[in-house]
Design a protein around this motif. Structure first.
Motif, PDB file in Angstrom:
ATOM      1  N   LYS A 392      15.548   7.393   9.115  1.00 46.43           N
ATOM      2  CA  LYS A 392      16.034   5.882   8.954  1.00 46.43           C
ATOM      3  C   LYS A 392      13.991   5.571   9.692  1.00 46.43           C
ATOM      4  CE  LYS A 392      19.190   4.318   8.428  1.00 46.43           C
ATOM      5  NZ  LYS A 392      19.150   4.238   6.893  1.00 46.43           N
ATOM      6  N   ARG A 393      13.519   6.101  10.587  1.00 44.82           N
ATOM      7  CA  ARG A 393      12.918   5.856  11.980  1.00 44.82           C
ATOM      8  C   ARG A 393      11.225   5.300  10.756  1.00 44.82           C
ATOM      9  NH1 ARG A 393      14.021   3.701  15.137  1.00 44.82           N
ATOM     10  NH2 ARG A 393      12.067   3.865  16.144  1.00 44.82           N
ATOM     11  N   GLN A 394      10.536   6.184   9.811  1.00 47.18           N
ATOM     12  CA  GLN A 394       9.300   6.310   9.417  1.00 47.18           C
ATOM     13  C   GLN A 394       9.387   4.369   9.067  1.00 47.18           C
ATOM     14  OE1 GLN A 394       9.433   8.226   5.411  1.00 47.18           O
ATOM     15  NE2 GLN A 394       7.335   6.998   5.439  1.00 47.18           N
ATOM     16  N   THR A 395       9.969   3.617   8.234  1.00 48.10           N
ATOM     17  CA  THR A 395      10.416   2.358   8.421  1.00 48.10           C
ATOM     18  C   THR A 395       9.400   1.416   9.905  1.00 48.10           C
ATOM     19  OG1 THR A 395      11.475   2.076   6.586  1.00 48.10           O
ATOM     20  CG2 THR A 395      11.058   0.025   7.726  1.00 48.10           C
ATOM     21  N   ALA A 396      10.180   1.063  10.384  1.00 45.73           N
ATOM     22  CA  ALA A 396      10.093   1.417  12.023  1.00 45.73           C
ATOM     23  C   ALA A 396       8.418   2.011  12.257  1.00 45.73           C
ATOM     24  CB  ALA A 396      11.064   1.215  13.083  1.00 45.73           C
ATOM     25  N   VAL A 397       8.544   2.357  12.764  1.00 47.75           N
ATOM     26  CA  VAL A 397       7.268   3.405  12.482  1.00 47.75           C
ATOM     27  C   VAL A 397       5.724   3.021  12.102  1.00 47.75           C
ATOM     28  CG1 VAL A 397       5.416   5.169  13.209  1.00 47.75           C
ATOM     29  CG2 VAL A 397       8.198   6.271  14.010  1.00 47.75           C
ATOM     30  N   VAL A 398       5.762   2.958  10.995  1.00 51.82           N
ATOM     31  CA  VAL A 398       4.912   2.713   9.869  1.00 51.82           C
ATOM     32  C   VAL A 398       4.530   1.031   9.601  1.00 51.82           C
ATOM     33  CG1 VAL A 398       4.363   1.948   7.515  1.00 51.82           C
ATOM     34  CG2 VAL A 398       5.328   4.301   8.012  1.00 51.82           C
ATOM     35  N   GLY A 409      -4.843  -4.870   7.827  1.00 55.14           N
ATOM     36  CA  GLY A 409      -3.526  -3.620   7.517  1.00 55.14           C
ATOM     37  C   GLY A 409      -2.458  -4.265   7.529  1.00 55.14           C
ATOM     38  N   PHE A 410      -2.770  -5.462   7.101  1.00 55.41           N
ATOM     39  CA  PHE A 410      -2.426  -6.280   5.695  1.00 55.41           C
ATOM     40  C   PHE A 410      -2.946  -6.341   4.088  1.00 55.41           C
ATOM     41  CE2 PHE A 410       0.817 -10.189   4.064  1.00 55.41           C
ATOM     42  CZ  PHE A 410       1.946  -9.326   4.993  1.00 55.41           C
ATOM     43  N   VAL A 411      -4.207  -5.982   3.999  1.00 55.28           N
ATOM     44  CA  VAL A 411      -4.664  -5.166   3.250  1.00 55.28           C
ATOM     45  C   VAL A 411      -4.405  -4.661   2.246  1.00 55.28           C
ATOM     46  CG1 VAL A 411      -7.100  -5.544   2.294  1.00 55.28           C
ATOM     47  CG2 VAL A 411      -6.221  -7.248   4.328  1.00 55.28           C
ATOM     48  N   GLU A 412      -4.353  -4.697   1.559  1.00 58.18           N
ATOM     49  CA  GLU A 412      -4.730  -2.764   0.664  1.00 58.18           C
ATOM     50  C   GLU A 412      -5.447  -2.266   0.769  1.00 58.18           C
ATOM     51  OE1 GLU A 412      -2.011  -1.731  -1.227  1.00 58.18           O
ATOM     52  OE2 GLU A 412      -0.935  -3.690  -1.444  1.00 58.18           O
ATOM     53  N   GLU A 413      -6.142  -2.578   1.156  1.00 59.84           N
ATOM     54  CA  GLU A 413      -7.521  -1.570   0.966  1.00 59.84           C
ATOM     55  C   GLU A 413      -7.116  -0.178   2.355  1.00 59.84           C
ATOM     56  OE1 GLU A 413     -11.291  -4.254   1.650  1.00 59.84           O
ATOM     57  OE2 GLU A 413     -11.804  -3.837  -0.820  1.00 59.84           O
ATOM     58  N   SER A 414      -6.323  -0.996   3.609  1.00 61.93           N
ATOM     59  CA  SER A 414      -6.582  -0.284   5.053  1.00 61.93           C
ATOM     60  C   SER A 414      -5.011   0.843   4.595  1.00 61.93           C
ATOM     61  CB  SER A 414      -5.881  -1.143   5.497  1.00 61.93           C
ATOM     62  OG  SER A 414      -4.806  -1.096   5.252  1.00 61.93           O
ATOM     63  N   GLY A 415      -4.830   0.689   3.270  1.00 65.85           N
ATOM     64  CA  GLY A 415      -3.645   2.245   3.181  1.00 65.85           C
ATOM     65  C   GLY A 415      -2.356   1.431   3.393  1.00 65.85           C
ATOM     66  N   PHE A 420       3.692   1.341   4.326  1.00 71.49           N
ATOM     67  CA  PHE A 420       5.393   0.378   4.080  1.00 71.49           C
ATOM     68  C   PHE A 420       6.100   0.469   3.102  1.00 71.49           C
ATOM     69  CE2 PHE A 420       7.236  -3.300   5.881  1.00 71.49           C
ATOM     70  CZ  PHE A 420       7.380  -3.169   6.185  1.00 71.49           C
ATOM     71  N   ARG A 421       5.856  -0.231   1.910  1.00 70.09           N
ATOM     72  CA  ARG A 421       6.422   0.193   1.228  1.00 70.09           C
ATOM     73  C   ARG A 421       6.738   1.549   0.543  1.00 70.09           C
ATOM     74  NH1 ARG A 421       1.478  -2.510  -1.256  1.00 70.09           N
ATOM     75  NH2 ARG A 421       1.139  -0.573  -2.309  1.00 70.09           N
ATOM     76  N   GLU A 422       6.116   2.426   1.019  1.00 70.61           N
ATOM     77  CA  GLU A 422       7.009   3.921   0.940  1.00 70.61           C
ATOM     78  C   GLU A 422       8.282   4.421   1.484  1.00 70.61           C
ATOM     79  OE1 GLU A 422       6.649   7.545  -1.663  1.00 70.61           O
ATOM     80  OE2 GLU A 422       5.539   5.485  -1.932  1.00 70.61           O
TER      81      GLU A 422
END
Length: 547
Positions: A392-398, A409-415, A420-422
């Motif tokens: 549960k905490r992973q999404t909040a942390v990421v 961070g919103f750009v794909e190149e940052s990883g 976040f999708r994961e």
């Protein structure tokens, strides 16, 4: 070059680092009995943090799996093609023993492994998962299938040697001819989801002891695995577990018609499919009507891997956010020097360290559960709590870590977008939050030994922090009459108090005091970066794994 093209104040790539250079992880590995594995763990960490592995991971996501239903002349083949990077990642993961190898004891499959072996495997899996999460699905399932096959000695003898192998051999062939095998799992169907007892796939016994399966699975990941554990209804007996190989012992293809690949939010390097069974041959695992009980041990292992995978995702996100803040300047100094940013990163560090500590404690229970009834009982309730709360905490942390990078961070190149999708996946895989909360109620009602094991683990820290003692008392009050509508509250509270007990006993005072104050005592806002006044931020940030 024009001055406008001069690049300044951008963060260098975070590559060629040792992802195992992680204080809480290393301490937990030694504490849980696998100190002998640290050299191999650092080797995994350096490989996982290399530029080469990052390239494989990026390619596996850019070039997503493709279904090839037919061959050139129209024969049904139902194969999935992957980017070479995906195969390279799998090869590394299997060769490092993260699939079934941990079950290959000195006296054969299932015999007593080296003490700490499951902890060593769990730590390696956590570190390696930070390289790329999608290929971890077949790795995890292949690790988890061996305990279930203990219910079918003939099948274990036939397929076990390939499943415990450290060789990855891609492509479909008769399993006993391959140097190494991977296993998958197909339980859910479109009408029921987690309610597998409503499955409509049927199985009819044949004269030769096999069964013929007819049905349609709704979510079966990694369809290029060699064998699958699936559930099907057998007449009046009910839900039964079967092993379904892609290639039958006579070398023919078992009907496994992949109707489509799922178009998923994340985890896109890993193919998830809808296979249809029509005349498909299965080999029974365990007794008729005992399918859920037979496969539950596999689910327990994969749920622990869910917790490990989410802890890995948090660790990766925290590392990236801290690296960015260390190298990015704004308003006259590095972001890492700003009190607000330091508070956010310290808060994320607490959540991540608690996740790693609990996940490795559960791996230690896995190691000792075969010979220690207390550890087996603790594993039963601890995995349920860890799977529920860590995932549960992973999404909040990421999400918060992504925000630390701002627009970058919103750009794909940052990883970060891929992370976040994961992030919601592990909370859904192997039973969503509600399923795990209901499982907790079942444990509380039917397994008093597991409840006592939890009590002993929490009370090991009694007297160390009055706030923790008070929280444990409130849980005891709730346990007198646990209600379904309160199951999520109880699962969360029990998980947080368990993490608090572990940190009070094993973490530096800066971490333990801030965690108990913020999470256990509730001295915390709804967002990250709202820690209580006076916490030791410097001491907490010293725990960040920058490699």
């Amino acid at each position: 070059m024009a001055p406008t093209h001069t690049v300044t104040n951008q963060v260098p790539d975070l590559v060629d680092t040792d992802l195992a250079a992680d204080p809480p992880l290393l301490e937990a590995v030694a504490r849980e009995g696998a100190g002998w594995s640290l050299d191999a763990l650092h080797d995994t960490g350096r490989r996982a943090g290399s530029a080469q592995v990052r390239e494989w991971a990026d390619a596996a996501h850019r070039n997503e799996p493709r279904l090839r239903a037919f061959d050139r002349v129209g024969n049904r083949v139902d194969e999935v093609d992957y980017d070479p990077g995906y195969h390279a990642l799998l090869d590394e993961a299997v060769s490092r023993g993260f699939a079934g190898a941990v079950w290959a004891g000195p006296d054969g499959i299932g015999s007593a492994p080296r003490p700490g072996q499951h902890v060593a495997r769990a730590a390696g899996f956590l570190v390696w998962s930070q390289a790329e999460a999608g290929h971890g699905c077949p790795v995890s399932m292949s690790h988890a299938v061996l305990p279930a096959l203990q219910a079918a000695p003939e099948l274990l003898a036939r397929y076990g040697p390939g499943l415990v192998s450290t060789v990855y051999e891609r492509g479909l062939a008769e399993p006993t001819t391959k140097a190494g095998l991977l296993a998958g799992m197909g339980m859910t169907e479109k009408q029921g989801g987690s309610d597998v007892r409503t499955n409509t796939t049927s199985a009819v016994a044949n004269a030769d002891g096999t069964y013929t399966l007819t049905g349609h699975k709704w979510f079966t990941s990694a369809p290029m695995c060699d064998v699958f554990l699936v559930l099907a209804q057998v007449g009046a007996s009910g839900v039964t577990c079967f092993l379904v190989p892609r290639i039958l012992p006579d070398g023919s293809r078992n009907p496994f018609a992949i109707q489509r690949l799922k178009d998923k939010l994340g985890n896109r390097s890993n193919a998830s499919s809808e296979p249809e069974f029509d005349g498909t041959i299965g080999f029974r695992v365990g007794d008729e009507g005992r399918g859920v009980r037979t496969i539950i041990e596999m689910v327990a292992c994969t749920r622990l891997d869910n917790a490990l995978g989410s802890a890995a995702g948090m660790r990766d996100a925290l590392r990236r956010a801290t690296w960015h803040a260390t190298h990015r300047h704004a308003f006259g100094s590095a972001l890492i020097d700003k009190p607000l940013m330091r508070g956010v990163l310290a808060d994320l560090t607490l959540e991540s360290e608690a996740a790693v500590t609990l996940a490795l404690r559960l791996a230690g229970a896995q190691d000792r559960s075969g010979s220690d009834e207390h550890e087996a009982a603790f594993r039963r309730i601890g995995v349920t709590l860890g799977k529920y709360w860590i995932c549960k905490r992973q999404t909040a942390v990421v999400g918060e870590a992504l925000e630390c990078l701002g627009g970058n961070g919103f750009v794909e190149e940052s990883g970060m977008p891929r992370l976040f999708r994961e992030s919601p996946l592990n909370s859904i895989w192997e039973g969503s939050g509600n399923v795990n909360a209901l499982d907790l109620l079942r444990v509380l009602g039917r397994e008093p030994a597991a409840v006592e094991a939890y009590r002993a683990e929490v009370e090991a820290a009694s007297g160390a922090d009055h706030r923790l003692d008070a929280a444990w008392k409130s849980i005891l009050d709730e346990l007198r009459d646990p209600a379904e509508e309160r199951a999520r509250w109880l699962a969360e509270r029990m998980a947080v108090v368990l993490q608090g007990s572990l940190l009070v006993r094993h973490a530096p005072a800066a971490v333990a005091d801030a965690f108990v104050g913020s999470r256990v005592a509730g001295e915390h806002g709804a967002a990250f970066g709202t820690l209580p006044r006076g916490v030791d931020v410097d001491g907490i940030l010293a725990r960040v794994p920058l490699g």
